[in-house]
Design a protein around this motif. Structure first.
Motif, short mmCIF file in Angstrom:
data_model
loop_
_atom_site.label_atom_id
_atom_site.label_comp_id
_atom_site.label_asym_id
_atom_site.label_seq_id
_atom_site.Cartn_x
_atom_site.Cartn_y
_atom_site.Cartn_z
N CYS A 1 6.12 10.99 -32.34
CA CYS A 1 6.95 12.12 -31.87
C CYS A 1 6.54 12.32 -30.40
N LYS A 41 4.15 12.00 -37.62
CA LYS A 41 4.66 12.55 -38.60
C LYS A 41 4.32 11.61 -39.76
N GLU A 54 16.83 15.39 -31.46
CA GLU A 54 16.15 14.24 -30.52
C GLU A 54 16.96 13.17 -30.71
N VAL A 95 16.35 9.28 -31.44
CA VAL A 95 15.33 8.43 -32.13
C VAL A 95 15.77 6.79 -31.87
N ASP A 148 13.48 17.09 -35.57
CA ASP A 148 12.21 17.25 -35.79
C ASP A 148 12.17 18.90 -36.48
N THR A 171 10.40 22.11 -37.39
CA THR A 171 9.13 22.49 -37.00
C THR A 171 8.88 23.86 -37.65
N LYS A 188 4.34 20.26 -38.42
CA LYS A 188 5.48 19.13 -37.89
C LYS A 188 5.61 18.02 -39.11
N SER A 189 4.88 17.86 -40.01
CA SER A 189 4.84 16.63 -40.87
C SER A 189 4.83 16.92 -42.39
N ALA A 213 11.27 15.11 -40.92
CA ALA A 213 11.79 13.87 -39.89
C ALA A 213 13.03 13.49 -40.26
N PHE A 230 10.72 9.59 -32.00
CA PHE A 230 11.29 10.76 -31.76
C PHE A 230 11.28 10.92 -30.27
N THR A 231 12.12 10.99 -29.25
CA THR A 231 11.81 11.13 -27.89
C THR A 231 11.75 12.36 -27.19
N THR A 276 13.11 16.95 -27.47
CA THR A 276 14.18 17.72 -27.70
C THR A 276 14.35 18.66 -26.58
#
Length: 205
Positions: A5, A32, A58, A60, A87, A89, A108-109, A114, A174-175, A177
């Motif tokens: 990410c 993640k 995002e 992906v 993503d 959060t 985040k994980s 995800a 994931f690029t 947001t």
């Protein structure tokens, strides 16, 4: 499988999180757990012990072959499909971790954090840096993005990540947001589009 990410890759999102930093010297990369991956339109169960959970839509990309230290000019050869992802959060937890100088992993994980939609072969879409995407919640558009606004391009990200990690087939990236993130609630229906294609649907429970 690895899930990479990118944080802080759209300047307007950085501003909405009260971060005046528009561009960091190096991309902000985090991972993640594979157990956070959720697909096939399965519902997202909002954790009841992590506080506010925010959506972050995002673009992906899916890695399609082995790669290490990939030059930017060849990076486009290392991903073959695109989708929209969320993503998720735990925002309050993330803020506490950041204030204490700790990594974001717990925020985040977690399971389901995800969430991804259906894959679209990249050849069926415009250039990767000319994609428009948006996320709707309960029929209302809450987030819109354009990949041309990224601070770091997809190919730059692929090349950068491959300096530190060997890319393997099936890895996801994931690029980042754009602006417009916000909380989700039980009963919300999330629907995501890339261009005119609806690729993601997820009900919160």
């Amino acid at each position: 499988m690895k899930i990479f990410c990118v944080g802080m890759n759209y300047s307007q999102h950085n501003k909405e999180l009260k971060d005046t930093l528009l561009k960091v010297d190096e991309p902000v990369i985090f991972l993640k757990a594979d157990s956070s991956l959720q697909k096939n339109r399965k519902p997202f169960f909002i954790p009841d012990d992590l506080g506010r959970i925010d959506y972050e839509a995002e673009v992906v990309v899916r890695v399609c072959k082995l790669g290490k230290t990939v030059p930017v000019r060849f990076a486009h050869r290392y991903y073959d499909a695109v989708t929209l992802g969320i993503d998720f959060t735990a925002r309050e937890l993330q803020q506490r971790l950041s204030q204490n100088g700790q990594p974001w992993d717990l925020a985040k994980s977690f399971d389901g954090a995800a969430t991804i939609g259906e894959w679209v072969p990249k050849d069926l879409l415009p250039d990767i840096q000319r994609l428009r995407f948006h996320l709707d919640i309960n029929g209302k558009t809450v987030q819109e993005g354009y990949t041309g606004d990224m601070l770091r391009s997809v190919d730059d990200i692929v090349a950068y990540v491959s300096k530190y990690f060997t890319l393997k087939t099936g890895d996801l990236i994931f690029t980042g947001t754009p602006a417009g993130v916000g909380p989700v609630h039980i009963g919300d229906l999330l629907e995501g589009w890339i261009e005119e294609r609806k690729v993601l649907e997820c009900r919160c429970k």
